[in-house]
Scaffold this motif. Structure first.
Motif, PDB file in Angstrom:
ATOM      1  N   VAL A   1     -24.597  -9.501   0.326  1.00 49.32           N
ATOM      2  CA  VAL A   1     -25.048  -9.202   1.687  1.00 49.32           C
ATOM      3  C   VAL A   1     -25.216  -7.695   1.861  1.00 49.32           C
ATOM      4  O   VAL A   1     -26.225  -7.217   2.385  1.00 49.32           O
ATOM      5  N   PHE A   2     -24.233  -6.927   1.411  1.00 46.01           N
ATOM      6  CA  PHE A   2     -24.272  -5.469   1.546  1.00 46.01           C
ATOM      7  C   PHE A   2     -25.519  -4.878   0.875  1.00 46.01           C
ATOM      8  O   PHE A   2     -26.276  -4.122   1.484  1.00 46.01           O
ATOM      9  N   PHE A   3     -25.744  -5.237  -0.384  1.00 45.23           N
ATOM     10  CA  PHE A   3     -26.900  -4.688  -1.103  1.00 45.23           C
ATOM     11  C   PHE A   3     -28.221  -5.243  -0.559  1.00 45.23           C
ATOM     12  O   PHE A   3     -29.245  -4.547  -0.589  1.00 45.23           O
ATOM     13  N   SER A   4     -28.202  -6.449  -0.022  1.00 45.07           N
ATOM     14  CA  SER A   4     -29.407  -7.007   0.587  1.00 45.07           C
ATOM     15  C   SER A   4     -29.785  -6.262   1.864  1.00 45.07           C
ATOM     16  O   SER A   4     -30.973  -6.060   2.137  1.00 45.07           O
ATOM     17  N   ILE A   5     -28.800  -5.867   2.635  1.00 46.22           N
ATOM     18  CA  ILE A   5     -29.081  -5.091   3.851  1.00 46.22           C
ATOM     19  C   ILE A   5     -29.647  -3.723   3.474  1.00 46.22           C
ATOM     20  O   ILE A   5     -30.598  -3.240   4.103  1.00 46.22           O
ATOM     21  N   LEU A   6     -29.084  -3.095   2.435  1.00 48.57           N
ATOM     22  CA  LEU A   6     -29.655  -1.828   1.957  1.00 48.57           C
ATOM     23  C   LEU A   6     -31.094  -2.022   1.501  1.00 48.57           C
ATOM     24  O   LEU A   6     -31.970  -1.208   1.796  1.00 48.57           O
ATOM     25  N   TYR A   7     -31.353  -3.117   0.790  1.00 47.57           N
ATOM     26  CA  TYR A   7     -32.707  -3.451   0.334  1.00 47.57           C
ATOM     27  C   TYR A   7     -33.658  -3.548   1.520  1.00 47.57           C
ATOM     28  O   TYR A   7     -34.743  -2.971   1.513  1.00 47.57           O
ATOM     29  N   LEU A   8     -33.243  -4.258   2.544  1.00 45.17           N
ATOM     30  CA  LEU A   8     -34.095  -4.433   3.715  1.00 45.17           C
ATOM     31  C   LEU A   8     -34.314  -3.117   4.451  1.00 45.17           C
ATOM     32  O   LEU A   8     -35.436  -2.801   4.862  1.00 45.17           O
ATOM     33  N   TYR A   9     -33.261  -2.328   4.591  1.00 46.54           N
ATOM     34  CA  TYR A   9     -33.383  -1.029   5.255  1.00 46.54           C
ATOM     35  C   TYR A   9     -34.422  -0.151   4.535  1.00 46.54           C
ATOM     36  O   TYR A   9     -35.321   0.398   5.156  1.00 46.54           O
ATOM     37  N   PHE A  10     -34.289  -0.046   3.217  1.00 47.13           N
ATOM     38  CA  PHE A  10     -35.229   0.782   2.444  1.00 47.13           C
ATOM     39  C   PHE A  10     -36.636   0.189   2.448  1.00 47.13           C
ATOM     40  O   PHE A  10     -37.621   0.930   2.397  1.00 47.13           O
ATOM     41  N   SER A  11     -36.734  -1.138   2.533  1.00 48.63           N
ATOM     42  CA  SER A  11     -38.046  -1.783   2.596  1.00 48.63           C
ATOM     43  C   SER A  11     -38.770  -1.398   3.882  1.00 48.63           C
ATOM     44  O   SER A  11     -39.943  -1.027   3.857  1.00 48.63           O
TER      45      SER A  11
END
Length: 195
Positions: A15-25
């Motif tokens: 979840v943590f890395f997915s949120i970072l992924y979405l933020y950078f996207s």
């Protein structure tokens, strides 16, 4: 709480890395791709344990497409100095992607229904097939990929509720809201380039 976290730490990290992924996207930052690789590897474990085999396979695809996207975005930055531009989908490409997505949906659904113990093979196949397409569109920076994510994320929330994957359910609720934000932000950025 600590015992729950220790039992679900892989999902929480995902979840943590997915949120970072979405933020950078949303920010159109190339760091989305390494964050995507890490979250995909973590979620391969989560979905294997939950018997969401298509989602597990989808995350294997995410690893590969993240490498592809990283290369494409890096080349776009090198060639123009400004980064890969956002573009709109045209009718021909939309029809090609729709055909491929439908074929993938039916193919994956049949495999899951016949050869696995997936509890919801066709729903799993649908979200997987549409996610394949949406991620490829993200790698090519096609604006409409955000619309596909709203559809996939909304349906996925129901699937994760059904399977008791509550941190992932929360993640996909965030994903749904952020996909709307991403669409708005990318549309503004695209409009400013076109004008």
């Amino acid at each position: 709480m600590i015992s729950w976290l220790s039992a679900h730490y892989v999902e929480v990290l995902g979840v943590f890395f997915s949120i970072l992924y979405l933020y950078f996207s949303i920010r159109q930052n190339i760091l989305l791709w390494p964050m995507g690789i890490i979250s995909a590897l973590l979620y391969m474990v989560v979905f294997y344990q939950s018997k969401f085999y298509a989602d597990m396979g989808l995350n294997g695809y995410y690893v590969v497409i993240s490498i592809y996207g990283w290369v494409i975005w890096k080349q776009g930055s090198s060639n123009s100095g400004k980064g890969l531009p956002i573009r709109r989908i045209n009718l021909k490409l939309a029809l090609i992607l729709l055909t491929i997505t439908m074929a993938a949906f039916f193919g994956i659904g049949e495999v899951l229904a016949r050869y696995t113990d997936s509890p919801i093979p066709y729903w799993d196949a649908f979200t997987t097939a549409v996610s394949f397409t949406a991620t490829w569109m993200l790698a090519r920076k096609i604006l409409e990929h955000w619309i596909l994510w709203v559809i996939v994320d909304t349906i996925s929330m129901g699937l994760y509720l059904y399977r008791g994957l509550y941190p992932t359910l929360v993640l996909f609720a965030i994903y749904t809201a952020m996909a709307v934000v991403g669409f708005i932000e990318w549309k503004k950025a695209h409009s400013s380039i076109v004008e």
